[in-house]
Enzyme design. Structure first.
Site, PDB file in Angstrom:
ATOM      1  N   ASP A 170      71.655  21.791  77.565  1.00  0.00           N
ATOM      2  CA  ASP A 170      71.434  22.701  78.679  1.00  0.00           C
ATOM      3  C   ASP A 170      70.469  22.092  79.682  1.00  0.00           C
ATOM      4  O   ASP A 170      69.858  21.049  79.434  1.00  0.00           O
ATOM      5  CB  ASP A 170      70.989  24.096  78.215  1.00  0.00           C
ATOM      6  CG  ASP A 170      69.632  24.112  77.553  1.00  0.00           C
ATOM      7  OD1 ASP A 170      68.904  23.112  77.649  1.00  0.00           O
ATOM      8  OD2 ASP A 170      69.282  25.135  76.939  1.00  0.00           O
ATOM      9  N   ASN A 178      66.296  28.580  89.751  1.00  0.00           N
ATOM     10  CA  ASN A 178      66.726  29.833  90.377  1.00  0.00           C
ATOM     11  C   ASN A 178      65.566  30.546  91.060  1.00  0.00           C
ATOM     12  O   ASN A 178      65.707  31.082  92.160  1.00  0.00           O
ATOM     13  CB  ASN A 178      67.349  30.756  89.328  1.00  0.00           C
ATOM     14  CG  ASN A 178      68.770  30.351  88.959  1.00  0.00           C
ATOM     15  OD1 ASN A 178      69.500  29.810  89.781  1.00  0.00           O
ATOM     16  ND2 ASN A 178      69.159  30.600  87.727  1.00  0.00           N
ATOM     17  N   HIS A 183      69.574  31.530  93.643  1.00  0.00           N
ATOM     18  CA  HIS A 183      70.744  31.411  92.771  1.00  0.00           C
ATOM     19  C   HIS A 183      71.843  30.536  93.373  1.00  0.00           C
ATOM     20  O   HIS A 183      72.632  29.938  92.631  1.00  0.00           O
ATOM     21  CB  HIS A 183      71.290  32.795  92.437  1.00  0.00           C
ATOM     22  CG  HIS A 183      70.411  33.578  91.517  1.00  0.00           C
ATOM     23  ND1 HIS A 183      70.337  33.317  90.166  1.00  0.00           N
ATOM     24  CD2 HIS A 183      69.542  34.594  91.751  1.00  0.00           C
ATOM     25  CE1 HIS A 183      69.481  34.146  89.602  1.00  0.00           C
ATOM     26  NE2 HIS A 183      68.977  34.934  90.536  1.00  0.00           N
ATOM     27  N   ASP A 187      73.666  27.623  91.296  1.00  0.00           N
ATOM     28  CA  ASP A 187      75.115  27.417  91.200  1.00  0.00           C
ATOM     29  C   ASP A 187      75.481  25.995  91.594  1.00  0.00           C
ATOM     30  O   ASP A 187      76.327  25.348  90.969  1.00  0.00           O
ATOM     31  CB  ASP A 187      75.857  28.400  92.101  1.00  0.00           C
ATOM     32  CG  ASP A 187      75.851  29.818  91.554  1.00  0.00           C
ATOM     33  OD1 ASP A 187      75.445  30.003  90.393  1.00  0.00           O
ATOM     34  OD2 ASP A 187      76.248  30.739  92.286  1.00  0.00           O
ATOM     35  N   GLU A 213      73.463  28.100  81.678  1.00  0.00           N
ATOM     36  CA  GLU A 213      73.220  26.673  81.936  1.00  0.00           C
ATOM     37  C   GLU A 213      73.491  25.823  80.710  1.00  0.00           C
ATOM     38  O   GLU A 213      73.115  24.644  80.673  1.00  0.00           O
ATOM     39  CB  GLU A 213      71.778  26.455  82.395  1.00  0.00           C
ATOM     40  CG  GLU A 213      70.717  26.653  81.337  1.00  0.00           C
ATOM     41  CD  GLU A 213      70.245  28.082  81.181  1.00  0.00           C
ATOM     42  OE1 GLU A 213      69.129  28.281  80.693  1.00  0.00           O
ATOM     43  OE2 GLU A 213      70.988  29.013  81.546  1.00  0.00           O
TER      44      GLU A 213
END
Length: 292
Positions: A170, A178, A183, A187, A213
């Site tokens: 991850d 974030n 956000h 993304d 993630e």
């Protein structure tokens, strides 16, 4: 009329012939996943406004965000001076931009797929089927497909007594990305990361977004040293990759856990648990590393 006389036929110019205007947008990432919006009007407004034909209630989307026009010339999209912009295939929309079948339209945190052609319903149902196996944001396999593949490969590995490795990883401090950059930046990081690694993975391997993630790579017929080598290669690729969003560099690293199927593992869940344990060890040891 004699047999040798030429019949005069009026042939219309190509530009005067009607265009097949059957078109739609399908949500492939975001709220109302799988919903289809038919583009049957001359103008279709997209935004947060209650007057928008395609209303997307997200704070990253402007009230009047973008407009799609349909005419004999084709289907075009235009950004309406929105705060966060409109993107087609990751390129910002500047002025009136034509849409082609299969284009990905990103507005805020929502991604639409543009479909056009003679049979919209068939294309739509094909897209819905694809959504059952693919993650709309990263365009790699989703958790559902990954877990089915894991069960299948564990069974196959035992039957033929062949190696099977699993890498789970991850993004380090992803919440911080974030919180500090928003956000939309998060993304972008996930999509760019998947794009960076996708081309470096064998066709027979299964690369998937497991959730949030977290990602997984299933490696059939690969032993522990081979899996560790791939994991370390992935770690270095991400560390060297330039993640830049809105003219801001975002340092990104990943932590990885590697496990192989052993006789003590009862099923796919045990293999996944073993890889997760090593992933947590990597994070506890300081992140940006591989544990196996």
């Amino acid at each position: 009329m004699g047999q040798n006389e030429t019949v005069v036929t009026v042939i219309s110019k190509i530009s005067e012939r009607p265009v097949d205007l059957d078109a739609a947008l399908v949500v492939i990432y975001g709220l109302e996943l799988g919903r289809k919006y038919d583009l049957c009007k001359t103008e279709t407004l997209i935004g947060r406004s209650a007057k928008a034909e395609i209303q997307v209630d997200q704070e990253s989307i402007s009230r009047n965000h973008a407009c799609i026009t349909t005419s004999k010339r084709g289907v075009f999209i235009k950004d309406l001076d929105s705060t966060n912009g409109t993107f087609v295939n990751d390129a910002p929309v500047r002025g009136e931009t034509p849409l082609c079948n299969g284009d990905l339209v990103k507005i805020g945190r929502t991604i639409f797929k543009f479909i056009a052609g003679g049979n919209i319903e068939t294309a739509y149902h094909d897209e819905i089927y694809r959504l059952t196996t693919m993650d709309g944001l990263t365009q790699i396999y989703n958790r559902r497909y990954f877990e089915e593949a894991l069960e299948r490969e564990v069974s196959r590995s035992r039957r033929y007594e062949r190696s099977l490795a699993l890498v789970m990883f991850d993004v380090d401090h992803f919440k911080r990305v974030n919180d500090q950059h928003g956000h939309l930046a998060g993304d972008y990081v996930l999509k760019q990361l998947a794009s960076t690694l996708r081309t470096r993975i064998r066709r027979e391997d299964v690369f998937a977004r497991y959730g949030g993630e977290e990602f997984g790579v299933l490696l059939p017929e690969v032993d522990l040293p081979g899996a560790v080598k791939l994991a370390e290669k992935a770690r270095r690729l991400v560390e060297k990759q330039r993640f830049e969003f809105d003219n801001t560099l975002i340092p990104i690293s990943i932590s990885l856990g590697v496990a192989v199927l052993e006789s003590g593992h009862r099923d796919a869940v045990d293999l996944k648990r073993a890889a997760d344990t090593k992933l947590y060890e990597a994070k506890a040891a300081g992140r940006n590393r591989v544990c196996s």
